[in-house]
Design a protein around this motif. Sequence first.
Motif, PDB file in Angstrom:
ATOM      1  N   ALA A  59     -21.567 -11.024  78.313  1.00 40.97           N
ATOM      2  CA  ALA A  59     -22.384  -9.837  78.037  1.00 40.97           C
ATOM      3  C   ALA A  59     -21.632  -8.542  78.294  1.00 40.97           C
ATOM      4  N   ASN A  60     -20.736  -8.554  79.260  1.00 36.09           N
ATOM      5  CA  ASN A  60     -20.000  -7.321  79.583  1.00 36.09           C
ATOM      6  C   ASN A  60     -18.801  -7.092  78.676  1.00 36.09           C
ATOM      7  N   GLY A  61     -18.658  -7.921  77.666  1.00 36.21           N
ATOM      8  CA  GLY A  61     -17.578  -7.715  76.703  1.00 36.21           C
ATOM      9  C   GLY A  61     -16.326  -8.507  76.990  1.00 36.21           C
ATOM     10  N   ARG A  62     -16.240  -9.109  78.160  1.00 40.16           N
ATOM     11  CA  ARG A  62     -15.068  -9.918  78.478  1.00 40.16           C
ATOM     12  C   ARG A  62     -15.170 -11.281  77.793  1.00 40.16           C
ATOM     13  N   VAL A  63     -14.012 -11.775  77.358  1.00 43.62           N
ATOM     14  CA  VAL A  63     -13.972 -13.028  76.620  1.00 43.62           C
ATOM     15  C   VAL A  63     -13.365 -14.119  77.496  1.00 43.62           C
ATOM     16  N   GLN A  64     -13.981 -15.277  77.463  1.00 45.24           N
ATOM     17  CA  GLN A  64     -13.457 -16.432  78.182  1.00 45.24           C
ATOM     18  C   GLN A  64     -13.345 -17.608  77.234  1.00 45.24           C
ATOM     19  N   VAL A  65     -12.413 -18.487  77.549  1.00 43.64           N
ATOM     20  CA  VAL A  65     -12.204 -19.687  76.753  1.00 43.64           C
ATOM     21  C   VAL A  65     -12.522 -20.902  77.601  1.00 43.64           C
ATOM     22  N   ASP A  66     -13.310 -21.806  77.052  1.00 42.71           N
ATOM     23  CA  ASP A  66     -13.641 -23.043  77.752  1.00 42.71           C
ATOM     24  C   ASP A  66     -12.626 -24.113  77.358  1.00 42.71           C
ATOM     25  N   PHE A  67     -11.499 -24.154  78.092  1.00 38.33           N
ATOM     26  CA  PHE A  67     -10.441 -25.092  77.752  1.00 38.33           C
ATOM     27  C   PHE A  67     -10.843 -26.540  77.995  1.00 38.33           C
ATOM     28  N   GLU A  68     -11.872 -26.769  78.778  1.00 33.42           N
ATOM     29  CA  GLU A  68     -12.307 -28.141  79.022  1.00 33.42           C
ATOM     30  C   GLU A  68     -12.814 -28.802  77.750  1.00 33.42           C
ATOM     31  N   LYS A  69     -13.201 -27.991  76.765  1.00 32.65           N
ATOM     32  CA  LYS A  69     -13.670 -28.547  75.494  1.00 32.65           C
ATOM     33  C   LYS A  69     -12.529 -28.875  74.539  1.00 32.65           C
ATOM     34  N   ALA A  70     -11.321 -28.431  74.875  1.00 38.45           N
ATOM     35  CA  ALA A  70     -10.177 -28.622  73.975  1.00 38.45           C
ATOM     36  C   ALA A  70      -9.650 -30.047  74.086  1.00 38.45           C
ATOM     37  N   ASP A  71      -9.776 -30.814  72.995  1.00 31.72           N
ATOM     38  CA  ASP A  71      -9.227 -32.163  72.979  1.00 31.72           C
ATOM     39  C   ASP A  71      -7.741 -32.101  72.606  1.00 31.72           C
ATOM     40  N   GLU A  72      -7.103 -33.262  72.491  1.00 31.68           N
ATOM     41  CA  GLU A  72      -5.663 -33.279  72.247  1.00 31.68           C
ATOM     42  C   GLU A  72      -5.304 -32.667  70.897  1.00 31.68           C
ATOM     43  N   ALA A  73      -6.121 -32.897  69.881  1.00 29.70           N
ATOM     44  CA  ALA A  73      -5.840 -32.325  68.564  1.00 29.70           C
ATOM     45  C   ALA A  73      -5.882 -30.796  68.613  1.00 29.70           C
TER      46      ALA A  73
END
Length: 221
Positions: A179-193
């Motif tokens: 909400a405050n404009g900062r971006v985060q990435v959920d790397f736990e969702k990233a599979d090997e591909a």
Amino acid sequence: MPSRRLRESTSPPSPTLPKKPKCHAGAHLARPLERIRMLLDKLLQHEDGWVFAKPVDPLSLGLSDYYSDIPDAMDLGTVSCRLEGNRYMDLHSFARDVRLTFHNAMVYNDKGDDVYESAAELSEIFESGWASIEQVLPSPPSITDRRMKLKDELPRLSKALQRRAVIIMKDINAWLQEANGRVQVDFEKADEATLDKLERLVLLGAMQQVHKQGDKDRDNT
């Protein structure tokens, strides 16, 4: 409906095969690298190797749906150039690109088509040769280690490459906007591909930096 083919010619051209890699590695990797070069040469010099020696040209072949079906294209010529340029984080990444080359061909073409059968045959040759090479390689990094490394490296990429990373992560619903404009990435969702795709962006970024430094050095001479 016409058969979906990567190449339309029934007789191969006489392509200039990619130069042999000039990787510089420690003694513990020197012999595996030489065996990898020989294996790659064997694939390229196979009677059907020319089919996979260059990127598919969808425009000239009339394959309008190619990139929608094959979003992550790969070919053995590109693999050779990456190996020659020392652009693989580890040799297991080399194997993933070779497998991707044949996987793409077998996904896009129907079983029984010439290109499908050639890809299947070359894939068997590769896996047979790779099995003994892999035994002497260091273990590949864990998926956790790969995620942590990318988490550190992606913010260092150019804005253009970061935008491409955004698209990749959005495709797996792993790009979060707070909400405050900062971006985060959920790397736990990233599979090997997904990690493979992101690591290729990092390699591309490294190559771009090398080219920039080379241009700067030439300007200073």
